[in-house]
Write a protein that holds these residues in place. Structure first.
Motif, PDB file in Angstrom:
ATOM      1  N   VAL A  86     120.469  21.752 -23.351  1.00  0.00           N
ATOM      2  CA  VAL A  86     120.827  22.755 -22.335  1.00  0.00           C
ATOM      3  C   VAL A  86     119.732  22.945 -21.287  1.00  0.00           C
ATOM      4  O   VAL A  86     120.002  22.914 -20.090  1.00  0.00           O
ATOM      5  CB  VAL A  86     121.179  24.126 -22.959  1.00  0.00           C
ATOM      6  CG1 VAL A  86     121.424  25.158 -21.880  1.00  0.00           C
ATOM      7  CG2 VAL A  86     122.388  23.995 -23.867  1.00  0.00           C
ATOM      8  N   PHE A  87     118.462  23.131 -21.709  1.00  0.00           N
ATOM      9  CA  PHE A  87     117.412  23.481 -20.750  1.00  0.00           C
ATOM     10  C   PHE A  87     117.251  22.409 -19.674  1.00  0.00           C
ATOM     11  O   PHE A  87     117.002  21.239 -19.955  1.00  0.00           O
ATOM     12  CB  PHE A  87     116.075  23.677 -21.468  1.00  0.00           C
ATOM     13  CG  PHE A  87     116.077  24.843 -22.423  1.00  0.00           C
ATOM     14  CD1 PHE A  87     116.242  26.132 -21.953  1.00  0.00           C
ATOM     15  CD2 PHE A  87     115.914  24.652 -23.784  1.00  0.00           C
ATOM     16  CE1 PHE A  87     116.244  27.210 -22.820  1.00  0.00           C
ATOM     17  CE2 PHE A  87     115.911  25.722 -24.660  1.00  0.00           C
ATOM     18  CZ  PHE A  87     116.076  27.001 -24.175  1.00  0.00           C
ATOM     19  N   GLY A  88     117.389  22.833 -18.402  1.00  0.00           N
ATOM     20  CA  GLY A  88     117.197  21.927 -17.287  1.00  0.00           C
ATOM     21  C   GLY A  88     118.332  20.963 -17.043  1.00  0.00           C
ATOM     22  O   GLY A  88     118.296  20.177 -16.102  1.00  0.00           O
ATOM     23  N   SER A  89     119.373  21.004 -17.864  1.00  0.00           N
ATOM     24  CA  SER A  89     120.496  20.086 -17.723  1.00  0.00           C
ATOM     25  C   SER A  89     121.537  20.679 -16.775  1.00  0.00           C
ATOM     26  O   SER A  89     121.745  21.890 -16.761  1.00  0.00           O
ATOM     27  CB  SER A  89     121.136  19.821 -19.085  1.00  0.00           C
ATOM     28  OG  SER A  89     122.362  19.143 -18.943  1.00  0.00           O
ATOM     29  N   PRO A  90     122.236  19.827 -15.998  1.00  0.00           N
ATOM     30  CA  PRO A  90     123.305  20.343 -15.140  1.00  0.00           C
ATOM     31  C   PRO A  90     124.556  20.716 -15.923  1.00  0.00           C
ATOM     32  O   PRO A  90     125.448  21.376 -15.397  1.00  0.00           O
ATOM     33  CB  PRO A  90     123.580  19.181 -14.184  1.00  0.00           C
ATOM     34  CG  PRO A  90     123.190  17.965 -14.962  1.00  0.00           C
ATOM     35  CD  PRO A  90     122.017  18.386 -15.794  1.00  0.00           C
ATOM     36  N   ASP A  91     124.629  20.283 -17.191  1.00  0.00           N
ATOM     37  CA  ASP A  91     125.792  20.551 -18.032  1.00  0.00           C
ATOM     38  C   ASP A  91     125.469  21.563 -19.117  1.00  0.00           C
ATOM     39  O   ASP A  91     124.307  21.824 -19.434  1.00  0.00           O
ATOM     40  CB  ASP A  91     126.292  19.254 -18.675  1.00  0.00           C
ATOM     41  CG  ASP A  91     126.768  18.240 -17.646  1.00  0.00           C
ATOM     42  OD1 ASP A  91     127.269  18.673 -16.601  1.00  0.00           O
ATOM     43  OD2 ASP A  91     126.608  17.038 -17.894  1.00  0.00           O
ATOM     44  N   ASN A  92     126.518  22.099 -19.693  1.00  0.00           N
ATOM     45  CA  ASN A  92     126.352  23.083 -20.754  1.00  0.00           C
ATOM     46  C   ASN A  92     127.619  23.124 -21.596  1.00  0.00           C
ATOM     47  O   ASN A  92     128.696  22.720 -21.139  1.00  0.00           O
ATOM     48  CB  ASN A  92     126.085  24.473 -20.157  1.00  0.00           C
ATOM     49  CG  ASN A  92     125.369  25.403 -21.105  1.00  0.00           C
ATOM     50  OD1 ASN A  92     125.242  25.110 -22.291  1.00  0.00           O
ATOM     51  ND2 ASN A  92     124.891  26.519 -20.593  1.00  0.00           N
ATOM     52  N   GLU A  93     127.505  23.571 -22.800  1.00  0.00           N
ATOM     53  CA  GLU A  93     128.644  23.897 -23.642  1.00  0.00           C
ATOM     54  C   GLU A  93     128.279  25.139 -24.422  1.00  0.00           C
ATOM     55  O   GLU A  93     127.115  25.390 -24.710  1.00  0.00           O
ATOM     56  CB  GLU A  93     129.012  22.740 -24.570  1.00  0.00           C
ATOM     57  CG  GLU A  93     127.928  22.328 -25.547  1.00  0.00           C
ATOM     58  CD  GLU A  93     128.367  21.147 -26.396  1.00  0.00           C
ATOM     59  OE1 GLU A  93     129.477  21.213 -26.944  1.00  0.00           O
ATOM     60  OE2 GLU A  93     127.611  20.175 -26.505  1.00  0.00           O
ATOM     61  N   ALA A  94     129.263  25.930 -24.743  1.00  0.00           N
ATOM     62  CA  ALA A  94     128.960  27.219 -25.354  1.00  0.00           C
ATOM     63  C   ALA A  94     130.174  27.767 -26.067  1.00  0.00           C
ATOM     64  O   ALA A  94     131.288  27.263 -25.941  1.00  0.00           O
ATOM     65  CB  ALA A  94     128.491  28.215 -24.289  1.00  0.00           C
ATOM     66  N   VAL A  95     129.926  28.831 -26.820  1.00  0.00           N
ATOM     67  CA  VAL A  95     130.984  29.658 -27.381  1.00  0.00           C
ATOM     68  C   VAL A  95     130.754  31.068 -26.857  1.00  0.00           C
ATOM     69  O   VAL A  95     129.647  31.599 -26.956  1.00  0.00           O
ATOM     70  CB  VAL A  95     130.976  29.648 -28.917  1.00  0.00           C
ATOM     71  CG1 VAL A  95     132.065  30.573 -29.460  1.00  0.00           C
ATOM     72  CG2 VAL A  95     131.159  28.237 -29.458  1.00  0.00           C
ATOM     73  N   VAL A  96     131.782  31.669 -26.263  1.00  0.00           N
ATOM     74  CA  VAL A  96     131.672  33.029 -25.745  1.00  0.00           C
ATOM     75  C   VAL A  96     132.282  33.971 -26.767  1.00  0.00           C
ATOM     76  O   VAL A  96     133.503  33.998 -26.973  1.00  0.00           O
ATOM     77  CB  VAL A  96     132.385  33.175 -24.389  1.00  0.00           C
ATOM     78  CG1 VAL A  96     132.185  34.584 -23.835  1.00  0.00           C
ATOM     79  CG2 VAL A  96     131.869  32.136 -23.391  1.00  0.00           C
ATOM     80  N   LEU A  97     131.421  34.717 -27.431  1.00  0.00           N
ATOM     81  CA  LEU A  97     131.858  35.663 -28.454  1.00  0.00           C
ATOM     82  C   LEU A  97     132.075  37.038 -27.831  1.00  0.00           C
ATOM     83  O   LEU A  97     131.292  37.480 -26.982  1.00  0.00           O
ATOM     84  CB  LEU A  97     130.811  35.775 -29.562  1.00  0.00           C
ATOM     85  CG  LEU A  97     130.474  34.510 -30.352  1.00  0.00           C
ATOM     86  CD1 LEU A  97     129.395  34.817 -31.381  1.00  0.00           C
ATOM     87  CD2 LEU A  97     131.714  33.949 -31.030  1.00  0.00           C
ATOM     88  N   GLY A  98     133.133  37.727 -28.255  1.00  0.00           N
ATOM     89  CA  GLY A  98     133.410  39.071 -27.771  1.00  0.00           C
ATOM     90  C   GLY A  98     133.193  40.101 -28.864  1.00  0.00           C
ATOM     91  O   GLY A  98     133.413  39.822 -30.050  1.00  0.00           O
ATOM     92  N   ALA A  99     132.780  41.291 -28.458  1.00  0.00           N
ATOM     93  CA  ALA A  99     132.613  42.367 -29.429  1.00  0.00           C
ATOM     94  C   ALA A  99     133.938  42.743 -30.070  1.00  0.00           C
ATOM     95  O   ALA A  99     133.969  43.363 -31.143  1.00  0.00           O
ATOM     96  CB  ALA A  99     131.995  43.584 -28.744  1.00  0.00           C
ATOM     97  N   ASP A 100     135.057  42.351 -29.436  1.00  0.00           N
ATOM     98  CA  ASP A 100     136.387  42.615 -29.983  1.00  0.00           C
ATOM     99  C   ASP A 100     136.826  41.564 -30.994  1.00  0.00           C
ATOM    100  O   ASP A 100     137.965  41.566 -31.453  1.00  0.00           O
ATOM    101  CB  ASP A 100     137.407  42.696 -28.847  1.00  0.00           C
ATOM    102  CG  ASP A 100     137.413  41.442 -27.977  1.00  0.00           C
ATOM    103  OD1 ASP A 100     136.685  40.474 -28.291  1.00  0.00           O
ATOM    104  OD2 ASP A 100     138.142  41.423 -26.968  1.00  0.00           O
ATOM    105  N   GLY A 101     135.903  40.631 -31.324  1.00  0.00           N
ATOM    106  CA  GLY A 101     136.219  39.595 -32.303  1.00  0.00           C
ATOM    107  C   GLY A 101     136.705  38.294 -31.703  1.00  0.00           C
ATOM    108  O   GLY A 101     136.938  37.321 -32.432  1.00  0.00           O
ATOM    109  N   SER A 102     136.841  38.242 -30.397  1.00  0.00           N
ATOM    110  CA  SER A 102     137.318  37.024 -29.747  1.00  0.00           C
ATOM    111  C   SER A 102     136.236  35.953 -29.733  1.00  0.00           C
ATOM    112  O   SER A 102     135.037  36.247 -29.832  1.00  0.00           O
ATOM    113  CB  SER A 102     137.766  37.329 -28.317  1.00  0.00           C
ATOM    114  OG  SER A 102     136.676  37.815 -27.549  1.00  0.00           O
TER     115      SER A 102
END
Length: 417
Positions: free
Chosen positions: A376-392
């Motif tokens: 991730v650091f310094g890369s033009p790309d990224n992947e992630a998981v977006v967690l919600g406080a509602d459990g999503s």
């Protein structure tokens, strides 16, 4: 220009987006030549429509040579093709750079006395204005009212930059850099909608990594480049938000239409974030604040010891900015987003640790990056998981940091509405 509906650029132009570049009569017209070059070199089909006044600054041969198309300013040239209607109807994007106070006024009141203003009336695609004028003109109540009206209609009016203007004057009113205007336009084309869904919203984004100084030349820091924070700020601006970007030791160009505040240390970052959060609808903490700082900072450069020993460095914890703004909300309904750069260990997986962090911090959303091996650091790309406080949980596959930014703003917009 007044309708809000999805616009499929691939269908309307056979996969090559059609862009109308309007140029009005300001000294910054010369910069539009670089914006045109960015569009053409990236595969866009560009029609330049300058006003008669714009041609006093940059001649028609320049626009024709760079676009590969003839240039006209009046509705009579090629009248059999009805250009004052056709150009706007066929466009996937209309961008006016620079947009003078006069052009903004004409667009607001629906005047159509030349080819460019007629094109604006027939366009049903996204429209972007990049204003450029002296500070006094930008701050005049008439201009501010015109800008507000255009924004209410769903038009994206980029905030001008601050800096050197014509002559010796400096202030707000400078045309943003062409590269950054291009990036905003690309964001708008990618979304393919005339509706800036964050219009009227104030958002704060932090970016980069803080530094904690040991002496005048050395510091404790981290590898955060600020690319994701800048992508978030740019995406929010393209969606109509009023954006404040608090940048910690970032060397990237300022995103167009974004107010940038520069900081170095975690204490400075905290001060600026807390102040900006007081009037914000959403705060996205994409910066990487240092968790610790030295208890004391040497006034002089720390010298090597003759015996080869290293000096002890006593550390203390920095304030937890994300926890503070999440648990002490400045406004009701405010949406707070945090980031978690995690590596799994013997206490749990990356997502296990992230869910615990989400609960501990008290924010609404947590963007989780697996940074095992320095990813991730310094890369033009990224992947992630977006967690919600509602459990999503929203999984975002590897792609551009801009794409991730829009997923995050989608989640924020849903909660704001």
């Amino acid at each position: 220009m007044t309708e809000a509906h999805a616009h499929d650029t691939a269908v309307s132009s056979g996969g090559r987006p059609r862009v109308v570049l309007g140029v009005s009569g300001g000294i910054a017209a010369y910069k539009a030549a670089e914006l045109l070059r960015r569009f053409t070199e990236s595969g866009h089909d560009v029609t330049v429509v300058p006003t008669a006044a714009a041609l006093e600054f940059v001649g028609a041969p320049t626009w024709a040579a760079l676009s590969g198309k003839p240039v006209a300013t009046d509705v009579w040239t090629g009248v059999h093709e009805v250009p004052h209607v056709r150009i706007g109807q066929e466009a996937d994007l209309v961008v006016i750079a620079p947009a003078t106070a006069d052009l903004l006024a004409k667009a607001t009141h629906g005047q159509a006395d030349d080819l460019l203003t007629s094109t604006l009336l027939t366009a049903r695609c996204p429209v972007v204005f990049a204003p450029a004028m002296h500070t006094e003109m930008w701050e005049h109540p008439a201009t501010r009212a015109n800008v507000a009206t255009l924004r209410e209609r769903g038009v994206l009016v980029i905030e001008p930059a601050e800096g050197r203007l014509t002559g010796k004057d400096t202030g707000k009113g400078r045309l943003p850099e062409p590269d950054e205007i291009f990036e905003v336009c690309r964001e708008v084309l990618t979304r393919g909608t005339t509706t800036p869904d964050l219009a009227g919203r104030r958002v704060v984004v932090s970016a980069g990594g803080t530094r904690e100084y040991l002496d005048p030349v050395r510091f404790l820091g981290n590898r955060s480049s600020g690319l994701q924070g800048h992508a978030l700020a740019r995406a929010a601006a393209a969606r109509g938000a009023e954006v404040t970007l608090i940048a910690a030791n970032v060397t990237l160009p300022d995103p167009a239409g974004v107010k940038v505040v520069r900081v170095e240390t975690t204490a400075q970052l905290r001060e600026e974030v807390v102040a900006a959060a007081a009037s914000a609808d959403s705060v996205v903490m994409a910066a990487a604040p240092a968790d610790f700082r030295p208890v004391s900072v040497s006034d002089a450069k720390i010298k090597r010891a003759a015996d080869g020993s290293a000096p002890p460095i006593e550390l203390t914890q920095n304030p937890d900015i994300l926890h503070e703004i999440s648990t002490e909300r400045a406004r009701t309904g405010q949406v707070i987003v945090g980031f978690a750069a995690e590596t799994g260990d013997d206490t749990g997986s990356v997502l296990d640790l992230a869910r615990a962090k989400l609960a501990r911090k008290g924010c609404d959303l947590l963007v989780v990056n697996d940074v095992t091996g320095g990813a991730v650091f310094g890369s033009p790309d990224n992947e992630a998981v977006v967690l919600g406080a509602d459990g999503s949980a929203v999984e975002v596959p590897r792609g551009s940091k801009s794409a991730l930014a829009h997923v995050i703003w989608d989640q924020v917009a849903a909660r704001l509405s």
